[in-house]
Design a protein around this motif. Sequence first.
Motif, PDB file in Angstrom:
ATOM      1  N   UNK A  12      37.442  46.169  41.644  1.00  0.00           N
ATOM      2  CA  UNK A  12      37.222  47.327  40.786  1.00  0.00           C
ATOM      3  C   UNK A  12      38.574  47.956  40.498  1.00  0.00           C
ATOM      4  N   UNK A  13      38.952  47.980  39.236  1.00  0.00           N
ATOM      5  CA  UNK A  13      40.280  48.482  38.875  1.00  0.00           C
ATOM      6  C   UNK A  13      40.169  49.456  37.709  1.00  0.00           C
ATOM      7  N   UNK A  14      41.274  50.151  37.441  1.00  0.00           N
ATOM      8  CA  UNK A  14      41.332  51.072  36.316  1.00  0.00           C
ATOM      9  C   UNK A  14      41.844  50.341  35.072  1.00  0.00           C
ATOM     10  N   UNK A  15      41.407  50.816  33.945  1.00  0.00           N
ATOM     11  CA  UNK A  15      41.882  50.272  32.673  1.00  0.00           C
ATOM     12  C   UNK A  15      43.410  50.286  32.634  1.00  0.00           C
ATOM     13  N   UNK A  16      43.998  49.195  32.181  1.00  0.00           N
ATOM     14  CA  UNK A  16      45.449  49.108  32.067  1.00  0.00           C
ATOM     15  C   UNK A  16      46.116  48.384  33.231  1.00  0.00           C
ATOM     16  N   UNK A  17      45.396  48.211  34.333  1.00  0.00           N
ATOM     17  CA  UNK A  17      45.975  47.517  35.482  1.00  0.00           C
ATOM     18  C   UNK A  17      45.953  45.996  35.264  1.00  0.00           C
ATOM     19  N   UNK A  18      46.793  45.321  36.044  1.00  0.00           N
ATOM     20  CA  UNK A  18      46.820  43.858  36.025  1.00  0.00           C
ATOM     21  C   UNK A  18      46.064  43.325  37.239  1.00  0.00           C
ATOM     22  N   UNK A  19      45.570  42.091  37.143  1.00  0.00           N
ATOM     23  CA  UNK A  19      44.861  41.508  38.279  1.00  0.00           C
ATOM     24  C   UNK A  19      44.979  39.994  38.242  1.00  0.00           C
ATOM     25  N   UNK A  20      44.788  39.393  39.407  1.00  0.00           N
ATOM     26  CA  UNK A  20      44.777  37.937  39.510  1.00  0.00           C
ATOM     27  C   UNK A  20      43.583  37.505  40.350  1.00  0.00           C
ATOM     28  N   UNK A  74      43.637  32.944  37.570  1.00  0.00           N
ATOM     29  CA  UNK A  74      43.406  33.652  36.314  1.00  0.00           C
ATOM     30  C   UNK A  74      44.071  35.007  36.436  1.00  0.00           C
ATOM     31  N   UNK A  75      44.987  35.295  35.543  1.00  0.00           N
ATOM     32  CA  UNK A  75      45.686  36.579  35.554  1.00  0.00           C
ATOM     33  C   UNK A  75      45.322  37.343  34.293  1.00  0.00           C
ATOM     34  N   UNK A  76      44.904  38.580  34.469  1.00  0.00           N
ATOM     35  CA  UNK A  76      44.580  39.438  33.325  1.00  0.00           C
ATOM     36  C   UNK A  76      45.594  40.569  33.279  1.00  0.00           C
ATOM     37  N   UNK A  77      46.207  40.738  32.142  1.00  0.00           N
ATOM     38  CA  UNK A  77      47.188  41.801  31.924  1.00  0.00           C
ATOM     39  C   UNK A  77      46.523  42.964  31.204  1.00  0.00           C
ATOM     40  N   UNK A  78      46.827  44.161  31.665  1.00  0.00           N
ATOM     41  CA  UNK A  78      46.314  45.384  31.016  1.00  0.00           C
ATOM     42  C   UNK A  78      44.805  45.298  30.797  1.00  0.00           C
ATOM     43  N   UNK A  79      44.069  45.200  31.892  1.00  0.00           N
ATOM     44  CA  UNK A  79      42.623  45.019  31.828  1.00  0.00           C
ATOM     45  C   UNK A  79      41.945  46.134  31.036  1.00  0.00           C
ATOM     46  N   UNK A  80      40.884  45.745  30.351  1.00  0.00           N
ATOM     47  CA  UNK A  80      40.097  46.675  29.557  1.00  0.00           C
ATOM     48  C   UNK A  80      38.647  46.648  30.020  1.00  0.00           C
ATOM     49  N   UNK A  81      37.885  47.714  29.777  1.00  0.00           N
ATOM     50  CA  UNK A  81      36.474  47.732  30.205  1.00  0.00           C
ATOM     51  C   UNK A  81      35.682  46.528  29.701  1.00  0.00           C
ATOM     52  N   UNK A  82      36.049  46.001  28.557  1.00  0.00           N
ATOM     53  CA  UNK A  82      35.366  44.823  28.019  1.00  0.00           C
ATOM     54  C   UNK A  82      35.609  43.564  28.820  1.00  0.00           C
ATOM     55  N   UNK A  83      36.559  43.606  29.751  1.00  0.00           N
ATOM     56  CA  UNK A  83      36.815  42.447  30.616  1.00  0.00           C
ATOM     57  C   UNK A  83      35.841  42.400  31.787  1.00  0.00           C
ATOM     58  N   UNK A  84      35.068  43.448  31.969  1.00  0.00           N
ATOM     59  CA  UNK A  84      34.103  43.519  33.066  1.00  0.00           C
ATOM     60  C   UNK A  84      33.130  42.355  33.002  1.00  0.00           C
TER      61      UNK A  84
END
Lengths: 111, 112
Positions: A12-20, A74-84
């Motif tokens: 669970x992350x905030x919009x704009x964060x990166x994740x792998x 899988x790395x997502x840059x600047x995550x957005x709510x639509x990536x949920x």
Amino acid sequence: TQLLEQSPQFLSIQEGENLTVYCNSSSVFSSLQWYRQEPGEGPVLLVTVVTGGEVKKLKRLTFQFGDARKDSSLHITAAQPGDTGLYLCAGVHGATNKLIFGTGTLLAVQP
Amino acid sequence: DAGVTQSPTHLIKTRGQHVTLRCSPISGHKSVSWYQQVLGQGPQFIFQYYEKEERGRGNFPDRFSARQFPNYSSELNVNALLLGDSALYLCASSPLAGVAQYFGPGTRLTVL
């Protein structure tokens, strides 16, 4: 028996964060796929990686296949709510063409 | 173009009953695969059919059977239902016997 382990299980992350997200196995696969699944729907194919060390980019998503073709990320840059959604990796056994799905990573991106 | 369609969308059965799930692949696709997805887990491969012949079978008991028709649609049958059969059953189609899989929305089966 699940041969593919994904980590983390939940994120669970905030919009704009990166994740792998990681997908690991002791088995070698001829190729590996990543899917995203939303509630009430079937998985949707995002990408297929075939060659060891291959890197593919899909907008803000970067996929990498391990050199030994046993793992992927899988790395997502600047995550957005639509990536949920539920992210699933799936390895393809070359001899049988069977898809072996990973345990899944449930991602929630908070606005 | 229509994607993979499955029917019914939801189903409630009791232990011991049997169930038939249906799948229509994308037009032109000749391969259909079936998967079981238990809540919180990734899909588990059950069967693959190509040109009406079984091409692969996962580690499921003989209570599970399937077939593919001349129009490439498919049915999954499960006999003597158990509580543990409760899951989302997914159908996927692909043009050939390869692995580019296009999934349907699934049938949610609940066994009481």
